[in-house]
Scaffold this motif. Structure first.
Motif, PDB file in Angstrom:
ATOM      1  N   GLY A 120       2.969  -6.423 -18.488  1.00  0.00           N
ATOM      2  CA  GLY A 120       2.698  -5.510 -19.585  1.00  0.00           C
ATOM      3  C   GLY A 120       3.902  -4.615 -19.795  1.00  0.00           C
ATOM      4  O   GLY A 120       5.030  -5.082 -19.903  1.00  0.00           O
ATOM      5  N   ALA A 121       3.679  -3.314 -19.816  1.00  0.00           N
ATOM      6  CA  ALA A 121       4.760  -2.354 -20.057  1.00  0.00           C
ATOM      7  C   ALA A 121       5.206  -1.641 -18.789  1.00  0.00           C
ATOM      8  O   ALA A 121       5.843  -0.602 -18.854  1.00  0.00           O
ATOM      9  CB  ALA A 121       4.300  -1.330 -21.089  1.00  0.00           C
ATOM     10  N   GLU A 122       4.864  -2.193 -17.620  1.00  0.00           N
ATOM     11  CA  GLU A 122       5.243  -1.508 -16.383  1.00  0.00           C
ATOM     12  C   GLU A 122       5.774  -2.468 -15.334  1.00  0.00           C
ATOM     13  O   GLU A 122       5.544  -3.672 -15.382  1.00  0.00           O
ATOM     14  CB  GLU A 122       4.055  -0.733 -15.819  1.00  0.00           C
ATOM     15  CG  GLU A 122       2.917  -1.615 -15.345  1.00  0.00           C
ATOM     16  CD  GLU A 122       1.754  -0.810 -14.790  1.00  0.00           C
ATOM     17  OE1 GLU A 122       1.093  -1.335 -13.879  1.00  0.00           O
ATOM     18  OE2 GLU A 122       1.519   0.301 -15.259  1.00  0.00           O
ATOM     19  N   ILE A 123       6.502  -1.900 -14.392  1.00  0.00           N
ATOM     20  CA  ILE A 123       6.994  -2.665 -13.249  1.00  0.00           C
ATOM     21  C   ILE A 123       5.861  -2.728 -12.239  1.00  0.00           C
ATOM     22  O   ILE A 123       5.370  -1.710 -11.768  1.00  0.00           O
ATOM     23  CB  ILE A 123       8.253  -2.009 -12.661  1.00  0.00           C
ATOM     24  CG1 ILE A 123       9.385  -2.099 -13.685  1.00  0.00           C
ATOM     25  CG2 ILE A 123       8.631  -2.656 -11.344  1.00  0.00           C
ATOM     26  CD1 ILE A 123      10.636  -1.344 -13.322  1.00  0.00           C
ATOM     27  N   SER A 124       5.433  -3.949 -11.942  1.00  0.00           N
ATOM     28  CA  SER A 124       4.261  -4.127 -11.086  1.00  0.00           C
ATOM     29  C   SER A 124       4.586  -4.660  -9.702  1.00  0.00           C
ATOM     30  O   SER A 124       3.729  -4.691  -8.831  1.00  0.00           O
ATOM     31  CB  SER A 124       3.272  -5.079 -11.759  1.00  0.00           C
ATOM     32  OG  SER A 124       3.862  -6.363 -11.908  1.00  0.00           O
TER      33      SER A 124
ATOM     34  N   ARG B  60       4.101 -13.517  -9.664  1.00  0.00           N
ATOM     35  CA  ARG B  60       3.298 -12.398  -9.159  1.00  0.00           C
ATOM     36  C   ARG B  60       2.574 -12.756  -7.860  1.00  0.00           C
ATOM     37  O   ARG B  60       2.205 -11.879  -7.089  1.00  0.00           O
ATOM     38  CB  ARG B  60       2.327 -11.882 -10.222  1.00  0.00           C
ATOM     39  CG  ARG B  60       1.220 -12.804 -10.599  1.00  0.00           C
ATOM     40  CD  ARG B  60       0.260 -12.131 -11.589  1.00  0.00           C
ATOM     41  NE  ARG B  60      -0.260 -12.932 -12.655  1.00  0.00           N
ATOM     42  CZ  ARG B  60      -0.923 -14.067 -12.555  1.00  0.00           C
ATOM     43  NH1 ARG B  60      -1.137 -14.598 -11.402  1.00  0.00           N
ATOM     44  NH2 ARG B  60      -1.363 -14.695 -13.616  1.00  0.00           N
ATOM     45  N   LEU B  61       2.393 -14.059  -7.599  1.00  0.00           N
ATOM     46  CA  LEU B  61       1.728 -14.493  -6.363  1.00  0.00           C
ATOM     47  C   LEU B  61       2.568 -14.203  -5.116  1.00  0.00           C
ATOM     48  O   LEU B  61       2.025 -14.104  -4.016  1.00  0.00           O
ATOM     49  CB  LEU B  61       1.413 -15.987  -6.420  1.00  0.00           C
ATOM     50  CG  LEU B  61       0.382 -16.429  -7.440  1.00  0.00           C
ATOM     51  CD1 LEU B  61       0.256 -17.955  -7.425  1.00  0.00           C
ATOM     52  CD2 LEU B  61      -0.959 -15.774  -7.170  1.00  0.00           C
TER      53      LEU B  61
ATOM     54  N   ALA C 262       2.610  -0.730  -5.269  1.00  0.00           N
ATOM     55  CA  ALA C 262       2.009   0.239  -4.349  1.00  0.00           C
ATOM     56  C   ALA C 262       2.635   0.165  -2.954  1.00  0.00           C
ATOM     57  O   ALA C 262       2.585   1.131  -2.199  1.00  0.00           O
ATOM     58  CB  ALA C 262       0.507   0.011  -4.270  1.00  0.00           C
ATOM     59  N   ASP C 263       3.235  -0.989  -2.618  1.00  0.00           N
ATOM     60  CA  ASP C 263       3.847  -1.171  -1.295  1.00  0.00           C
ATOM     61  C   ASP C 263       5.357  -0.930  -1.283  1.00  0.00           C
ATOM     62  O   ASP C 263       6.005  -1.132  -0.253  1.00  0.00           O
ATOM     63  CB  ASP C 263       3.565  -2.593  -0.788  1.00  0.00           C
ATOM     64  CG  ASP C 263       2.086  -2.847  -0.576  1.00  0.00           C
ATOM     65  OD1 ASP C 263       1.317  -1.867  -0.491  1.00  0.00           O
ATOM     66  OD2 ASP C 263       1.693  -4.033  -0.509  1.00  0.00           O
ATOM     67  N   PHE C 264       5.931  -0.529  -2.422  1.00  0.00           N
ATOM     68  CA  PHE C 264       7.380  -0.291  -2.501  1.00  0.00           C
ATOM     69  C   PHE C 264       7.808   0.825  -1.566  1.00  0.00           C
ATOM     70  O   PHE C 264       7.110   1.810  -1.389  1.00  0.00           O
ATOM     71  CB  PHE C 264       7.788   0.175  -3.904  1.00  0.00           C
ATOM     72  CG  PHE C 264       7.905  -0.909  -4.934  1.00  0.00           C
ATOM     73  CD1 PHE C 264       7.576  -2.215  -4.679  1.00  0.00           C
ATOM     74  CD2 PHE C 264       8.356  -0.587  -6.199  1.00  0.00           C
ATOM     75  CE1 PHE C 264       7.687  -3.184  -5.651  1.00  0.00           C
ATOM     76  CE2 PHE C 264       8.470  -1.544  -7.186  1.00  0.00           C
ATOM     77  CZ  PHE C 264       8.136  -2.847  -6.909  1.00  0.00           C
ATOM     78  N   LYS C 265       8.982   0.653  -1.000  1.00  0.00           N
ATOM     79  CA  LYS C 265       9.727   1.755  -0.404  1.00  0.00           C
ATOM     80  C   LYS C 265      10.806   2.041  -1.425  1.00  0.00           C
ATOM     81  O   LYS C 265      11.545   1.142  -1.818  1.00  0.00           O
ATOM     82  CB  LYS C 265      10.340   1.341   0.926  1.00  0.00           C
ATOM     83  CG  LYS C 265       9.362   1.319   2.059  1.00  0.00           C
ATOM     84  CD  LYS C 265      10.095   1.679   3.312  1.00  0.00           C
ATOM     85  CE  LYS C 265       9.105   2.121   4.354  1.00  0.00           C
ATOM     86  NZ  LYS C 265       9.797   2.610   5.515  1.00  0.00           N
ATOM     87  N   THR C 266      10.904   3.286  -1.870  1.00  0.00           N
ATOM     88  CA  THR C 266      11.866   3.631  -2.910  1.00  0.00           C
ATOM     89  C   THR C 266      12.822   4.702  -2.414  1.00  0.00           C
ATOM     90  O   THR C 266      12.611   5.304  -1.352  1.00  0.00           O
ATOM     91  CB  THR C 266      11.158   4.158  -4.178  1.00  0.00           C
ATOM     92  OG1 THR C 266      10.438   5.341  -3.853  1.00  0.00           O
ATOM     93  CG2 THR C 266      10.211   3.116  -4.756  1.00  0.00           C
TER      94      THR C 266
ATOM     95  N   ILE D 200      11.873  -9.820 -14.221  1.00  0.00           N
ATOM     96  CA  ILE D 200      11.218 -11.108 -14.429  1.00  0.00           C
ATOM     97  C   ILE D 200       9.758 -10.831 -14.762  1.00  0.00           C
ATOM     98  O   ILE D 200       9.153  -9.914 -14.204  1.00  0.00           O
ATOM     99  CB  ILE D 200      11.353 -12.043 -13.185  1.00  0.00           C
ATOM    100  CG1 ILE D 200      10.889 -13.463 -13.514  1.00  0.00           C
ATOM    101  CG2 ILE D 200      10.637 -11.459 -11.977  1.00  0.00           C
ATOM    102  CD1 ILE D 200      11.289 -14.492 -12.453  1.00  0.00           C
ATOM    103  N   GLY D 201       9.202 -11.601 -15.666  1.00  0.00           N
ATOM    104  CA  GLY D 201       7.809 -11.432 -16.058  1.00  0.00           C
ATOM    105  C   GLY D 201       6.872 -11.852 -14.942  1.00  0.00           C
ATOM    106  O   GLY D 201       7.144 -12.818 -14.213  1.00  0.00           O
TER     107      GLY D 201
END
Length: 184
Positions: free
Chosen positions: A134-138, A35-36, A42-46, A110-111
């Motif tokens: 948790g239960a979401e893609i972060s 995660r580091l 929030a910064d994804f381009k989708t 990946i966790g």
């Protein structure tokens, strides 16, 4: 004192009182979480599956290699990834995202707390992973994230660990070898 026991005592700090030198290597692998280095959601381009590949590439001014694919109809739920690397190498963007999407599987997840080295070990086979907390893609982590400082710290730690293990293993052997005196 026995040289082997002395070497083992010197390396106890790295093993955190564990009885295996692989334990300290495990600490380097798991001590710096992926995660580091991940791009936050929030910064994804989708993009979405019904979008044309040409439109996605036109919006991709930053030259990202992967876009998360969201459900059709403007939803935010991520349903897969689209790999854009072949288009950076000259492939023509014919068709729609749905033609190139890779659906979500364990192979592209990946966790968030997985070690950076865990990602590095498989990065040649899975160059992009969605980070799950948790239960979401972060977040999202890709090969380009391997240039970030925490990766360098993790690799430096592993190299330092290797040097310590090699020194501890070679010290008893070196101390048994008698060196000729320098006669000057």
């Amino acid at each position: 004192m026995d040289p082997v026991n002395e070497a083992e005592q010197r390396s106890q700090w790295a093993c955190q009182n564990r009885d295996s030198s692989s334990a300290s290597c495990w600490l380097f692998e798991e001590g710096l979480p992926v995660r580091l280095i991940a791009t936050p959601r929030a910064d994804f381009k989708t993009c979405h599956a019904d979008e044309s590949l040409a439109d996605v590439l036109e919006r991709n001014r930053e030259g990202f290699d992967y876009f998360p694919v969201t459900e059709t109809g403007g939803g935010t739920r991520i349903v897969g990834l689209v790999d854009l690397t072949s288009f950076h190498q000259g492939e023509q963007p014919d068709g729609h995202v749905r033609d190139k999407v890779t659906r979500l599987t364990e192979a592209n997840l990946i966790g968030a707390d997985a070690g950076i080295i865990t990602f590095v070990k498989n990065a040649d086979q899975h160059g992009c992973r969605l980070v799950v907390a948790g239960a979401e893609i972060s977040g999202l982590v890709t090969l380009s994230d391997l240039q970030k400082l925490p990766v360098q710290a993790a690799l430096f730690g592993m190299i330092t660990h290797l040097e310590i293990v090699m020194a501890n293993l070679s010290h008893p052997l070196i101390s048994k070898v008698s060196m000729p005196a320098n006669k000057t």
